[in-house]
Write a protein that holds these residues in place. Sequence first.
Motif, PDB file in Angstrom:
ATOM      1  N   ARG A 103      -5.196   9.010   2.397  1.00 52.15           N
ATOM      2  CA  ARG A 103      -5.969   9.463   1.251  1.00 52.15           C
ATOM      3  C   ARG A 103      -7.001  10.532   1.632  1.00 52.15           C
ATOM      4  O   ARG A 103      -7.406  11.345   0.801  1.00 52.15           O
ATOM      5  N   GLU A 104      -7.444  10.549   2.861  1.00 53.44           N
ATOM      6  CA  GLU A 104      -8.361  11.586   3.325  1.00 53.44           C
ATOM      7  C   GLU A 104      -7.629  12.900   3.585  1.00 53.44           C
ATOM      8  O   GLU A 104      -8.174  13.987   3.332  1.00 53.44           O
TER       9      GLU A 104
ATOM     10  N   THR B  13      -5.962  -1.409   5.342  1.00 55.59           N
ATOM     11  CA  THR B  13      -6.578  -0.172   5.815  1.00 55.59           C
ATOM     12  C   THR B  13      -5.663   1.047   5.803  1.00 55.59           C
ATOM     13  O   THR B  13      -6.144   2.153   6.054  1.00 55.59           O
ATOM     14  N   PHE B  14      -4.381   0.889   5.520  1.00 49.84           N
ATOM     15  CA  PHE B  14      -3.510   2.055   5.683  1.00 49.84           C
ATOM     16  C   PHE B  14      -3.756   3.192   4.700  1.00 49.84           C
ATOM     17  O   PHE B  14      -3.365   4.337   4.975  1.00 49.84           O
TER      18      PHE B  14
ATOM     19  N   PRO C  48      -3.337  -0.862  -1.936  1.00 49.28           N
ATOM     20  CA  PRO C  48      -4.361  -1.747  -1.347  1.00 49.28           C
ATOM     21  C   PRO C  48      -5.749  -1.560  -1.931  1.00 49.28           C
ATOM     22  O   PRO C  48      -6.584  -2.462  -1.827  1.00 49.28           O
ATOM     23  N   PHE C  49      -6.034  -0.389  -2.537  1.00 41.77           N
ATOM     24  CA  PHE C  49      -7.334  -0.181  -3.166  1.00 41.77           C
ATOM     25  C   PHE C  49      -7.490  -1.006  -4.447  1.00 41.77           C
ATOM     26  O   PHE C  49      -8.609  -1.318  -4.848  1.00 41.77           O
ATOM     27  N   SER C  50      -6.378  -1.336  -5.088  1.00 44.08           N
ATOM     28  CA  SER C  50      -6.425  -2.037  -6.367  1.00 44.08           C
ATOM     29  C   SER C  50      -6.103  -3.525  -6.255  1.00 44.08           C
ATOM     30  O   SER C  50      -6.309  -4.277  -7.202  1.00 44.08           O
TER      31      SER C  50
ATOM     32  N   THR D  60       1.467   6.325  -5.390  1.00 40.47           N
ATOM     33  CA  THR D  60       1.011   5.096  -6.036  1.00 40.47           C
ATOM     34  C   THR D  60       0.986   3.934  -5.060  1.00 40.47           C
ATOM     35  O   THR D  60       0.037   3.137  -5.040  1.00 40.47           O
ATOM     36  N   LEU D  61       2.005   3.821  -4.229  1.00 44.47           N
ATOM     37  CA  LEU D  61       2.065   2.742  -3.253  1.00 44.47           C
ATOM     38  C   LEU D  61       0.963   2.872  -2.213  1.00 44.47           C
ATOM     39  O   LEU D  61       0.423   1.860  -1.735  1.00 44.47           O
TER      40      LEU D  61
END
Length: 297
Positions: free
Chosen positions: A174-175, A168-169, A120-122, A115-116
């Motif tokens: 995530r990839e 950007t982290f 940054p996406f949210s 979740t952490l």
Amino acid sequence: MSEGIAPSTFAAGHDGEAAASVVTEGGAVRWLLTGVAILFLALFLVLPLFTVFAQALAKGFDAYLAAFREPDAWSAIRLTLTVAAIAVPFNLVFGVVAAWAIAKFEFTGKSLLVTLIDLPFSVSPVVSGLIYVLLFGSQGLFGTFLIEHGIQVLFALPGIVLATVFVTFPFVARELIPLMQEQGTAEEEAALTLGASGFHTFRTVTLPNIRWGLLYSVLLCNARAMGEFGAVSVVSGHIRGLTNTIPLHVEILYNEYNFVAAFAVATLLAGLALVTLAIKSFLEWRYAGELAAGGRH
């Protein structure tokens, strides 16, 4: 059921008919869907990209080159490259470690860590920048300590790097997480059973299996780091020649109605996006077999 027709054969034939009915559409439907996709790409991708280069060259190639002779432009380019050179390796290490831990091990707090990583996406980049202002500003949590020791974070390189790293982290992690989860742990367990150390197993087994996904994630992370605007805008202070990255320099030129110079510098970011896309496409074409094999592990 009729004699001579096995249940598996009947099911296979039924599934094949269903699949064929799904993928086989009339000519009008195919042309409509293709036209919509092409129109969407033309309006929201090709046209804006063409406009950037057209505006940059509107007054000729000499005027285009003149935009890069300005000291402020070179300062912005150097700062952007410096920030990316720091943020991307940091995120590379974090992303690999986080993905390895999440995909290969079970531990308390695993869901929280995932979740952490997605945070940054949210969160708006502007809000991300404000977080660092609240932490490192003169009235922030660490502001007094930093002032007493002569350490400047905001309106300097450290603040820009921190904001860029935060934004950007997730890209590398995530990839890699779904890729590592799909590969499982069988190969690593076999290597450990044969006496390989943890680091040797990672270097000879895990890393080769994720190398193309890793390279792709680094490309995305680098492009995002060099193009970040919101968070960097908050923590940079917009000091010309010192804390302006390429996106901030473009904004200043545009606000000054220096459109040719603004679009000329913007072509650097557009070029970066095109290069990233070209490298990705080349890797997929050149190493298609290895990418498919990696996905089957």
